[in-house]
Each structure stands twice: as C-alpha cells, then as structure tokens.
Enzyme design. Structure first.
Site, short mmCIF file in Angstrom:
data_model
loop_
_atom_site.label_atom_id
_atom_site.label_comp_id
_atom_site.label_asym_id
_atom_site.label_seq_id
_atom_site.Cartn_x
_atom_site.Cartn_y
_atom_site.Cartn_z
N ASP A 12 61.10 19.66 -120.07
CA ASP A 12 61.65 18.21 -119.88
C ASP A 12 62.32 18.10 -118.19
O ASP A 12 62.55 19.09 -117.66
CB ASP A 12 62.72 17.74 -120.99
CG ASP A 12 63.21 16.41 -120.39
OD1 ASP A 12 62.19 15.42 -120.53
OD2 ASP A 12 64.32 16.09 -120.34
N SER A 13 62.38 16.75 -117.98
CA SER A 13 62.99 16.44 -116.56
C SER A 13 64.44 16.97 -116.49
O SER A 13 64.88 16.87 -115.50
CB SER A 13 62.68 15.11 -116.48
OG SER A 13 63.56 14.49 -117.10
N CYS A 75 58.73 15.62 -123.37
CA CYS A 75 58.86 14.57 -122.32
C CYS A 75 57.79 13.60 -122.28
O CYS A 75 56.81 14.13 -122.02
CB CYS A 75 59.25 15.18 -120.84
SG CYS A 75 59.24 13.83 -119.64
N GLU A 153 72.39 11.94 -118.81
CA GLU A 153 72.45 13.11 -117.91
C GLU A 153 74.00 13.23 -117.43
O GLU A 153 74.42 14.29 -117.23
CB GLU A 153 71.48 13.16 -116.76
CG GLU A 153 70.04 13.17 -117.23
CD GLU A 153 69.73 14.79 -117.30
OE1 GLU A 153 70.32 15.70 -116.99
OE2 GLU A 153 68.72 14.96 -118.17
N CYS A 185 61.12 8.29 -125.15
CA CYS A 185 61.81 9.00 -124.32
C CYS A 185 62.68 10.00 -124.83
O CYS A 185 63.56 9.67 -125.96
CB CYS A 185 62.69 8.09 -123.33
SG CYS A 185 63.64 9.29 -122.10
N HIS A 187 65.26 11.62 -123.95
CA HIS A 187 66.81 11.51 -123.75
C HIS A 187 67.32 10.51 -124.75
O HIS A 187 68.34 10.72 -125.09
CB HIS A 187 66.94 10.83 -122.38
CG HIS A 187 66.90 12.00 -121.38
ND1 HIS A 187 65.65 12.23 -120.81
CD2 HIS A 187 67.76 12.55 -120.56
CE1 HIS A 187 66.15 13.20 -119.79
NE2 HIS A 187 67.19 13.37 -119.70
N1 DGL Z 1 62.86 12.82 -121.00
C1 DGL Z 1 61.97 12.14 -120.58
C2 DGL Z 1 60.98 11.46 -121.31
O1 DGL Z 1 60.66 11.56 -122.44
C3 DGL Z 1 62.13 11.33 -118.99
C4 DGL Z 1 63.32 10.92 -118.59
C5 DGL Z 1 63.06 11.09 -117.11
O2 DGL Z 1 63.19 11.81 -116.42
O3 DGL Z 1 63.05 9.80 -116.55
O4 DGL Z 1 60.23 10.46 -120.91
#
Ligand code: DGL
Length: 264
Positions: A12-13, A75, A153, A185, A187
């Site tokens: 993931d990012s 992600c 984050e 997403c 997150h």
């Molecule tokens: N967790 C990520 C997703 O599912 C990306 C969040 C990001 O880096 O902007 O899209």
C-alpha cells in the site's frame, strides 16, 4: 518455481493496506506475510499515473527480492492501474482489491450507491464500471475524499478536523439519498465506525477487504500455494516506523510481528 513456504507480499502507499492485512491474517493464519507501506511517499491518490506506476514497480521489485509467492495489492489506487499491467514480467500471482460490485448491489435496496475513494481511483471509473457492468440501472454517487488519507496517516483519530471532514463527505451522500457506500480506499476502514455514525443507520458501509482476502485464498488454492505451518508477519515501512507500529496495533496484535524500516 513458487514456494508455498514463502511469504505473501502486501503493498500500500502507507498504512491503509493494514486494514486488508487484518482480514488476510484472519482468513489465512498459517501464512507468512511481508507488508510494505510506502509511508515516505504517501498519499499516492493525488499523484499522476506515471509516478504511481514507477512507485509500484519499486515495491514489486522489493518483494520479488524477498522471494514472495504472491502479492496482494492492498490499495485501490494501485489496483485500478490494472492488475494485468502490474502482472507483466512478474512470476508470482498478483491479486488486486475487490471492487465490491456484487457486495454493494446485494446490500442496496434503492440502487443509489455511493463510492468513497481517492481522486485517482474516482477518476479511473473502475468501481463505477464494475458496478454498472452488473447492473446498468443503478445511480452512482462517486466522491473523492482527498482529505481523509493524510489525517489517518497523521493519527488524527477523534480530532475535530477529522470529524468535520467525515461529516462533510457524509453530507454529500445523504443529500444524494444513497443507501449503500463502498469504501474504495483501504485507509478508510480505520474510520468505518465514524463514517457509519455520520451517514446514519439506514446506510450500509461496505469494506471489500474480506472479499479480497477470499480472492487471495482462492488464488493460493488454485496454484497449490497454501502454507501449512505457523504464520509470521513482517511489517516494513519506508518512513516513521513507530507511527506505523501504532497504526498496525489498531488493526491486529503486533507482539508477534517483526517491524523494519527500508529504503526502496
Ligand atoms: N490506501 C490507498 C487506496 O486504497 C491509497 C491512499 C493514497 O495513497 O492516497 O487507494
């Protein structure tokens, strides 16, 4: 030759994919995992495609060196690049995030469905296309939520700022009359309860992580790659290891996890 004793890579990012790792660990407790979160360069969701593509290749290169047997792209921003394009040149199978189309269609009664995601994911129309392919009659309300990832984050849980951001995004969905929202997403499940509270009990909030874990198990079984021992997890970040540890601890027990900081 892929080795069933090898770990599964999860990328993931940043910390978002930990919400998927939680589901993977629950469903596949015997597997070894290496989670790689690019906390030095998160968020990805507001970046351009060529940058995101170069970052994901660096992550896959890292995991290839660790001799993983499969990679879960935990992600959505990376998954909507197209798993087939990421698969090119890689010997291990790559599993992307489920778009949850079947789940949201089953949950929605009024067929008025919201999509919460990053700007990159919304612009790709990947989730909208997947849902409309199964049912062209539904009304979709896509909502890019660029303010959420930096707050997660930054561990801004319970802050007035995060509450306002959630309330504002939820209001768009309430105005549109949706009865189901997909969290596209990884997150966002960190604040699933807060989103549920903001949109009210009439609205189903769907996290496709469990389906992604099921998809992963299917691919492991098809390739005869299931491990049959005691699973261990290694969690790797490109920055802020202590912050990563605290966020991981919000998702699962970390006492048996090894943590490490790396440069990609
Ligand atoms: N967790 C990520 C997703 O599912 C990306 C969040 C990001 O880096 O902007 O899209």
């Amino acid at each position: 030759m892929l080795n069933k004793n090898a770990p599964i890579g999860v990328i993931d990012s940043g910390v978002g994919g930990l919400t998927v790792l939680k589901r993977l660990k629950e469903l596949l407790p015997r597997e070894h995992f290496i989670y790689l979160g690019d906390t030095a360069r998160t968020p990805y969701g507001s970046r351009d495609e060529s940058t995101v593509r170069s970052f994901v290749q660096q992550m896959l290169d890292y995991l290839e060196k660790q001799q993983v047997k499969l990679v879960v792209v935990a992600c959505n921003t990376l998954s909507v690049l197209g798993i087939d394009t990421l698969q090119k040149g890689r010997l291990f199978p790559i599993v992307g995030m489920s778009k949850g189309a079947k789940l949201v269609l089953a949950a929605s009664h009024n067929k008025n469905i919201g999509i919460f995601a990053t700007e990159f994911t919304i612009k790709s129309h990947a989730h909208a296309n997947a849902i409309l392919t199964l049912n062209p009659e539904v009304n979709l309300v896509p909502q890019a939520c660029p303010k959420i990832v930096p707050l997660i984050e930054g561990e801004a849980f319970g802050s007035a700022e995060l509450t306002k951001v959630i309330t504002d995004y939820a209001a768009c969905m309430q105005d549109a009359g949706v009865d189901t929202i997909i969290l596209a997403c990884t997150h966002y499940p960190f604040i699933k309860k807060e989103i549920e509270q903001a949109v009210g009990p009439e609205v189903a909030v769907i996290d496709p992580a469990e389906q992604t874990a099921l998809d992963t198990k299917t691919i492991l079984m098809e390739n005869n790659l299931l491990h049959d021992g005691v699973g261990r997890s290694k969690i790797v970040f490109t920055k802020d290891l202590e912050r990563g540890k605290r966020l991981a601890a919000r998702m699962f027990t970390v006492t048996d996890c090894e943590f490490k900081e790396v440069v990609l």
